[in-house]
Enzyme design. Structure first.
Site, PDB file in Angstrom:
ATOM      1  N   ARG A 125      36.494  91.760  12.231  1.00 20.83           N
ATOM      2  CA  ARG A 125      37.865  92.125  12.145  1.00 20.83           C
ATOM      3  C   ARG A 125      38.367  92.019  10.985  1.00 20.83           C
ATOM      4  O   ARG A 125      38.167  90.905  10.160  1.00 20.83           O
ATOM      5  CB  ARG A 125      38.652  90.902  13.203  1.00 20.83           C
ATOM      6  N   HIS A 170      35.925  86.024  12.756  1.00 20.71           N
ATOM      7  CA  HIS A 170      35.587  87.804  12.735  1.00 20.71           C
ATOM      8  C   HIS A 170      35.601  88.334  11.682  1.00 20.71           C
ATOM      9  O   HIS A 170      34.657  89.121  11.300  1.00 20.71           O
ATOM     10  CB  HIS A 170      36.680  87.991  13.555  1.00 20.71           C
ATOM     11  N   ASP A 177      33.164  88.888  20.245  1.00 21.48           N
ATOM     12  CA  ASP A 177      33.858  88.536  21.573  1.00 21.48           C
ATOM     13  C   ASP A 177      33.337  89.356  22.701  1.00 21.48           C
ATOM     14  O   ASP A 177      33.292  90.669  22.341  1.00 21.48           O
ATOM     15  CB  ASP A 177      35.446  88.882  21.362  1.00 21.48           C
ATOM     16  N   GLU A 235      37.806  79.303  23.974  1.00 20.53           N
ATOM     17  CA  GLU A 235      37.530  80.747  24.340  1.00 20.53           C
ATOM     18  C   GLU A 235      36.128  81.007  24.889  1.00 20.53           C
ATOM     19  O   GLU A 235      35.378  81.138  24.022  1.00 20.53           O
ATOM     20  CB  GLU A 235      38.068  81.795  23.389  1.00 20.53           C
ATOM     21  N   HIS A 238      33.882  83.761  22.997  1.00 21.14           N
ATOM     22  CA  HIS A 238      34.061  83.896  21.462  1.00 21.14           C
ATOM     23  C   HIS A 238      32.882  83.246  20.905  1.00 21.14           C
ATOM     24  O   HIS A 238      32.596  81.940  21.400  1.00 21.14           O
ATOM     25  CB  HIS A 238      35.267  83.167  20.966  1.00 21.14           C
TER      26      HIS A 238
END
Length: 256
Positions: A125, A170, A177, A235, A238
């Protein structure tokens, strides 16, 4: 979901009103399903995006390492908590460090023998995307997707709750994810809550999901841990490679 009308009063409603209520409920339910990823019978198309092939050394396209996986890159489109395409996502591609990709390939091979394939929502990301999330969280007027992604929370508290941060693993390239899908049908495995939902139900050890749903989370977690990934307790989707190659570097090249 809260009950919308009292059972004792339903008999006084005309058939037309009842039909209208059911229509609204069905429409809203379908909208929520599409936006939150509970598209359990939908299989993403094979990725045919033209790649720029200008990745930094040490990075790869995940679909070239794991072609059998499903790829639904949420931040490329509008079906995410911001409700819009996210900065830096120029194509619906998953990119990661080669080291993380090779480990994830071993996860895929392991789970394939158990009847599963991976569905990947996000990998590398760009920092600019993280910055966009921060700006979004500070904009109190933008709550268009509150009902779908954070109905019980004030978005301004997402930082202290650990759902959003100014730096993300990320951006180091070795965080993934993902979820599981059935190898034969392509349908999603029921994890009890959708991807990117902000709330206690997304915690791995929540008591808000069924035993079967928690077992599905455990199948994913155990497979990832066996190959050197560390889960994030808040999460269930993740995971970060423990021995990541760039533990202190946050990249900002575009996903394209």
């Amino acid at each position: 979901m809260k009950q919308i009308f009292n059972r004792k009063k339903i008999s006084v409603l005309s058939p037309i009103v009842c039909a209208a209520l059911l229509s609204v409920l069905t429409t809203n339910q379908a909208s929520a399903q599409a936006a939150t990823g509970q598209d359990t019978v939908w299989k993403p198309a094979i990725n045919k995006v033209v790649k720029k092939d200008k990745l930094p050394s040490g990075f790869v396209y995940l679909d070239e390492v794991i072609p059998e996986a499903q790829y639904q890159i949420r931040y490329y489109g509008k079906y995410n908590f911001t409700g819009a395409p996210v900065s830096g996502y120029k194509a619906p591609l998953a990119i990661s460090t080669s080291k993380a990709a090779n480990a994830l390939k071993r996860v895929s091979d392991d789970l394939s023998g158990k009847g599963y394939i991976l569905r990947i929502y996000d990998a590398y990301r760009p920092q600019k995307a993280v910055n966009r999330f921060v700006a979004w969280s500070l904009d109190a007027s933008d709550i268009k997707n509150k009902a779908l992604y954070y109905p019980g929370l004030d978005k301004r508290n997402l930082f202290e709750l650990g759902f959003i941060s100014r730096k993300s693993g990320h951006s180091r390239g070795s965080t993934i994810d993902l979820t599981l899908a059935d190898k034969k049908t392509g349908t999603l495995v029921d994890m009890g809550s959708p991807y990117d939902f902000f709330g206690d139900i997304s915690y791995y050890n929540t008591t808000l999901v069924s035993t079967a749903q928690h077992q599905n989370r455990k199948i994913l977690k155990d497979a990832m841990v066996r190959q050197g990934f560390k889960p994030y307790a808040k999460e269930w989707w993740h995971f970060t490679l423990i021995k990541e190659p760039y533990p202190a570097t946050y990249f900002d090249f575009n996903v394209e």
